[in-house]
Every structure is written in C-alpha cells, then in structure tokens.
Design a protein around this motif. Structure first.
Motif, PDB file in Angstrom:
ATOM      1  N   ASP A 115      -2.998   2.486   1.841  1.00  0.00           N
ATOM      2  CA  ASP A 115      -2.633   2.095   0.697  1.00  0.00           C
ATOM      3  C   ASP A 115      -3.944   2.713  -0.315  1.00  0.00           C
ATOM      4  O   ASP A 115      -3.767   3.356  -1.389  1.00  0.00           O
ATOM      5  CB  ASP A 115      -2.571   0.620   0.548  1.00  0.00           C
ATOM      6  CG  ASP A 115      -1.220   0.106   0.730  1.00  0.00           C
ATOM      7  OD1 ASP A 115      -0.464   1.122   1.157  1.00  0.00           O
ATOM      8  OD2 ASP A 115      -0.793  -0.984   0.994  1.00  0.00           O
ATOM      9  N   ARG A 116      -5.314   2.432   0.135  1.00  0.00           N
ATOM     10  CA  ARG A 116      -6.085   2.893  -0.403  1.00  0.00           C
ATOM     11  C   ARG A 116      -6.300   4.095  -0.721  1.00  0.00           C
ATOM     12  O   ARG A 116      -6.651   4.881  -1.449  1.00  0.00           O
ATOM     13  CB  ARG A 116      -7.539   2.064   0.092  1.00  0.00           C
ATOM     14  CG  ARG A 116      -8.395   1.453  -1.016  1.00  0.00           C
ATOM     15  CD  ARG A 116      -9.618   0.631  -0.319  1.00  0.00           C
ATOM     16  NE  ARG A 116      -9.236  -0.429   0.461  1.00  0.00           N
ATOM     17  CZ  ARG A 116      -9.719  -0.762   1.555  1.00  0.00           C
ATOM     18  NH1 ARG A 116     -10.781   0.035   2.278  1.00  0.00           N
ATOM     19  NH2 ARG A 116      -9.360  -1.818   2.236  1.00  0.00           N
ATOM     20  N   SER A 117      -6.081   4.996   0.440  1.00  0.00           N
ATOM     21  CA  SER A 117      -6.189   6.363   0.650  1.00  0.00           C
ATOM     22  C   SER A 117      -5.064   7.092  -0.341  1.00  0.00           C
ATOM     23  O   SER A 117      -5.272   8.012  -1.124  1.00  0.00           O
ATOM     24  CB  SER A 117      -5.884   6.982   2.012  1.00  0.00           C
ATOM     25  OG  SER A 117      -6.698   6.458   2.959  1.00  0.00           O
ATOM     26  N   ALA A 118      -3.969   6.349  -0.372  1.00  0.00           N
ATOM     27  CA  ALA A 118      -2.700   6.739  -1.029  1.00  0.00           C
ATOM     28  C   ALA A 118      -3.119   6.741  -2.529  1.00  0.00           C
ATOM     29  O   ALA A 118      -2.940   7.457  -3.371  1.00  0.00           O
ATOM     30  CB  ALA A 118      -1.483   6.146  -0.827  1.00  0.00           C
ATOM     31  N   GLU A 119      -3.877   5.512  -3.045  1.00  0.00           N
ATOM     32  CA  GLU A 119      -4.239   5.018  -4.399  1.00  0.00           C
ATOM     33  C   GLU A 119      -5.272   6.311  -4.624  1.00  0.00           C
ATOM     34  O   GLU A 119      -5.300   6.697  -5.826  1.00  0.00           O
ATOM     35  CB  GLU A 119      -4.814   4.029  -4.515  1.00  0.00           C
ATOM     36  CG  GLU A 119      -5.273   3.505  -5.680  1.00  0.00           C
ATOM     37  CD  GLU A 119      -4.381   3.338  -6.899  1.00  0.00           C
ATOM     38  OE1 GLU A 119      -3.074   3.267  -6.336  1.00  0.00           O
ATOM     39  OE2 GLU A 119      -4.553   3.468  -8.025  1.00  0.00           O
ATOM     40  N   GLN A 154      -3.864  -1.387   4.630  1.00  0.00           N
ATOM     41  CA  GLN A 154      -4.506  -1.560   3.439  1.00  0.00           C
ATOM     42  C   GLN A 154      -5.282  -0.212   3.400  1.00  0.00           C
ATOM     43  O   GLN A 154      -5.310   0.202   2.113  1.00  0.00           O
ATOM     44  CB  GLN A 154      -5.567  -2.666   3.764  1.00  0.00           C
ATOM     45  CG  GLN A 154      -5.275  -3.943   3.118  1.00  0.00           C
ATOM     46  CD  GLN A 154      -6.247  -5.082   3.319  1.00  0.00           C
ATOM     47  OE1 GLN A 154      -7.278  -4.870   3.815  1.00  0.00           O
ATOM     48  NE2 GLN A 154      -5.896  -6.242   3.300  1.00  0.00           N
ATOM     49  N   SER A 155      -5.902   0.312   4.331  1.00  0.00           N
ATOM     50  CA  SER A 155      -6.768   1.621   4.327  1.00  0.00           C
ATOM     51  C   SER A 155      -5.880   2.778   3.708  1.00  0.00           C
ATOM     52  O   SER A 155      -6.181   3.722   2.900  1.00  0.00           O
ATOM     53  CB  SER A 155      -7.498   1.869   5.573  1.00  0.00           C
ATOM     54  OG  SER A 155      -6.618   2.634   6.411  1.00  0.00           O
ATOM     55  N   ILE A 184      -3.197  -8.252  12.444  1.00  0.00           N
ATOM     56  CA  ILE A 184      -4.586  -7.858  11.926  1.00  0.00           C
ATOM     57  C   ILE A 184      -4.796  -6.314  11.636  1.00  0.00           C
ATOM     58  O   ILE A 184      -5.178  -5.919  10.665  1.00  0.00           O
ATOM     59  CB  ILE A 184      -5.776  -8.676  12.381  1.00  0.00           C
ATOM     60  CG1 ILE A 184      -5.471 -10.243  11.922  1.00  0.00           C
ATOM     61  CG2 ILE A 184      -6.938  -8.265  11.665  1.00  0.00           C
ATOM     62  CD1 ILE A 184      -6.464 -10.941  12.698  1.00  0.00           C
ATOM     63  N   ILE A 185      -4.655  -5.744  13.060  1.00  0.00           N
ATOM     64  CA  ILE A 185      -4.631  -4.354  12.923  1.00  0.00           C
ATOM     65  C   ILE A 185      -3.697  -3.637  11.956  1.00  0.00           C
ATOM     66  O   ILE A 185      -4.248  -2.687  11.073  1.00  0.00           O
ATOM     67  CB  ILE A 185      -4.589  -3.806  14.365  1.00  0.00           C
ATOM     68  CG1 ILE A 185      -5.612  -4.342  15.246  1.00  0.00           C
ATOM     69  CG2 ILE A 185      -4.678  -2.440  14.421  1.00  0.00           C
ATOM     70  CD1 ILE A 185      -5.602  -3.916  16.587  1.00  0.00           C
ATOM     71  N   LEU A 186      -2.558  -4.034  12.241  1.00  0.00           N
ATOM     72  CA  LEU A 186      -1.763  -3.208  11.174  1.00  0.00           C
ATOM     73  C   LEU A 186      -1.908  -3.546   9.937  1.00  0.00           C
ATOM     74  O   LEU A 186      -1.743  -2.654   8.987  1.00  0.00           O
ATOM     75  CB  LEU A 186      -0.253  -4.074  11.792  1.00  0.00           C
ATOM     76  CG  LEU A 186       0.587  -3.097  12.489  1.00  0.00           C
ATOM     77  CD1 LEU A 186       1.866  -4.021  12.656  1.00  0.00           C
ATOM     78  CD2 LEU A 186       0.908  -1.823  11.890  1.00  0.00           C
TER      79      LEU A 186
END
Ligand code: ADP
Length: 361
Positions: free
Chosen positions: A99-103, A96-97, A89-91
């Motif tokens: 990926d969001r930052s990269a997006e 996700q975060s 879950i942590i990973l």
C-alpha cells in the motif's frame, strides 16, 4: 467478501466435524484467513485465526482423539493458532508495504505530471518571452534605424546653415548652433548604441573554438590610440580557449578595457587581465586602478543607457556594459563588478568551458 470468508471457516469446521476430525483440515482454514487479512486488516485476520483455531480445537475434542497427556490438544491448538497468526502478520505487513509503495507511486506519478505541466508552461513562457524579445529587438532596431537618417539630415542642415550664413550670424547664434550640433552628435551616439544592442542577437555568429589570448590581442589593437594617449600599462595572463562568438568576445574585452582606460582618473591606468578555471567555467577578470564605483551602482551600471551621474564628465552613452552583459549572457555566463571608490574596479565574467556541450548556438 469478509463475511463470506467467515462463513467458509464455519463450512470447513463443519466438514471437519462431519468427517470426525479424521481428515487434515487445518491447512484449509488458511484460505479464508489469508483473504480476510488481505481484504481488511491484521486484527480481523487475527480474529479469523482465533475462530479457526477454536473450531479446530472443538472438533479435536469431540472427535474423540486420545492423547497421552491432557495438555497435548491445547498445545496442538496453540501451534496452529500461532501458525495462523504468523501468516496473518506477514501478510498484513506485506500489504502495508505494498500500500505504501502504491501510495508512493501515486504521489510520484502526480509529481511527475505536475512537473510535466510546469515544464510545458515554462516552455510556453520561454517561447512567448523569446517572441516578445525578438519583437522588442526588431522594434528597437527599426526605431534606431529610422531615426538615423532624419538625424543625419538635421546635422547636415545645421552645418550648411553655419557654412552659408556663418558670417551673418552673431556669437550667440554660433553658440546655439554648437549646442544643437552637440545634441545631434550625442543623439547619433545613442542611436548607434541602440543599433549595436539590437544587432547583438540578430548578427551574432555561431559559437566556435575561440582563443581568448588572440581575442585580447585584437581588442588591444583596436584600442591602440587610447592606450597610447593614456600610457596605460596592460598585463594579461595566459587565458583559455572557449566556445564563443569571437567577434562579440572582442567587443566585450574592448568595452571592459576601454572603460578601464576611460575611467582611469588622474593616475596612469594599470590594467590586468587574468582568468581562472573552476569546475565547469572560466572566470575572467579585468582589473584596473581607476576611479572605482560605489556599491549602490554595481547593478545599475549594467542597465542600458545607465551611467553614474557624477561621471558625466567622461564621454559615453551608457551602452557599453549593457552590451557586455548581453554578450556574456548569450554565452551562458554572468558578469559582475567588485570595486572601491578611488581604488579601482574588477569586472568579472564567466564563460562555460569549451568542454561543456550545451553552449547556445
Ligand atoms: P559609458 O562608458 O558609455 O558610460 P558603460 O555602460 O560602459 O557606459 O558604463 C556605465 C557606467 O559604469 C559608466 O558611466 C561608469 O560610471 C561606470 N564604469 C564602467 N566601467 C568602469 C570602470 N572601469 N571604472 C569605473 N567606473 C566604470
């Protein structure tokens, strides 16, 4: 890659089985679980965790471990499974975060590139505009300049005609000559106006610290005759010091005060000049009690050669306010009017405070 990781879980399980569950292998399951979670998603990671925990439990059972209570191996399996799940879950949240930052970064980069592109286009347009403005000014200047000398010649010849042949001409011919001379004078006025308009930019000086009280005094001294004839009463509150082209500032006040006197109507003109400061600019007001302007003409009167039709009995060629607008805009300000027919007008203009560094040179 994900398949390879599942195979790796099997291999670790097999090694655990071969060593009769005597060596600590549970930690090694973390490697494929981590890779699977990172490469796919949380659910595949949970599946890998479950598989690892089941294999571990299986090896524990067939490894022949003896526990005091029967539930202990299940508890151990549950703890391992929970540990794998927490890591998964942590990973997955971390991924996700990221990926969001990269997006977000990609979007930011795209917006930045777009902004750069728009800025470039804007610069290009501004350059084109300034070139075409310069061309237009050059054209207006050349046209006005070239038109002046034939006009002077025409006026001269008409005057000569009256002087040499005046006695031989009848009244009708004299009237015609007067009309022609009036036309020449009006044309001269228009050409001079056009010339001053075209010269505004080319003959404009650099901005220097300018005392607006001094500017108003100079403008009033230029208008002495008109003030004297109209008996205008002029009051002026202390004004500011700004970065400006002092000659153009005098021209600006001269036009505004001159208009306030000219369009005074039947009453004695009362003109009040005042200024107030807001955050980054000064707002200067020239208020009169003259004939006023109808709201539908508030914008129109600032156009070149634009006069209000019903005021054609007042002399002028409709260039004064367009000059004012150009001067104010050249200094980074705005000009507008508030007025009521029969009650007077207030002409406002803004000028950046002397502390503002980006005043146009
Ligand atoms: P001109 O004075 O030669 O007519 P301007 O450009 O100075 O040209 O003014 C344009 C028009 O704006 C004028 O014809 C007049 O109708 C109107 N106007 C300007 N100043 C005033 C004023 N203080 N009061 C009333 N009307 C004004």
């Amino acid at each position: 890659m994900i398949c390879a990781c599942f195979v790796l879980i099997g291999v670790i399980g097999w090694a655990d089985y071969k060593t009769l569950h005597k060596m600590t292998f549970s930690i090694f399951y973390l490697l494929p679980i981590t890779v699977i979670t990172w490469a796919s998603n949380m659910w595949t990671g949970i599946a890998a965790s479950l598989l690892s925990a089941v294999i571990w439990h299986f090896n524990d059972r067939i490894g022949g471990q003896h526990y005091v209570y029967a539930w202990i191996p299940y508890w151990n399996t549950f703890v391992r499974f929970s540990f794998y799940i927490i890591i998964t879950i942590i990973l997955s949240r971390l991924k996700q975060s990221m990926d969001r930052s990269a997006e977000l970064y990609r979007k930011l980069e795209a917006s930045y590139n777009e902004l750069k592109q728009v800025e470039k286009e804007l610069e290009l347009k501004a350059h084109e505009l300034s070139c075409s403005n310069a061309d237009l000014e050059q054209f207006a200047f050349a046209a006005a300049h070239d038109l002046r000398s034939p006009l002077i010649t025409i006026g001269g010849y008409i005057n000569l005609l009256r002087k040499d042949y005046g006695e031989k001409l009848d009244k009708e011919a004299h009237d015609l000559i007067d009309t022609a001379l009036r036309g020449v004078r009006r044309m001269e006025l228009l050409i001079n106006g056009l010339l001053s308009y075209a010269r505004l930019e080319s003959r404009g000086k650099n901005c220097v610290r300018t005392d607006m009280d001094e500017v108003v005094r100079t403008a009033l001294s230029h208008l002495q005759d008109a003030i004297h004839k109209s008996r205008a009463i002029i009051t002026c509150a202390p004004l500011c010091t700004v970065m400006a082209d002092d000659v153009q500032m005098v021209q600006l006040f001269q036009n505004l005060i001159g208009n306030a006197i000219k369009f005074g109507g039947t009453v004695v003109p009362h003109i009040d000049i005042s200024g107030e400061q807001n955050e980054e600019e000064w707002i200067i007001a020239v208020r009169d009690n003259g004939i006023g302007i109808a709201p539908e003409n508030f914008e129109k009167i600032f156009g070149i050669f634009k006069r209000v039709p019903s005021k054609t009995d007042y002399p002028g060629c409709g260039i004064g306010l367009s000059l004012c607008k150009k001067i104010v805009e050249r200094h980074g300000g705005r000009i507008w009017v508030e007025s009521e027919i029969g009650k007077g007008s207030v002409f406002y203009f803004t000028i950046p405070d002397a502390k503002q560094p980006e005043i146009e040179e």
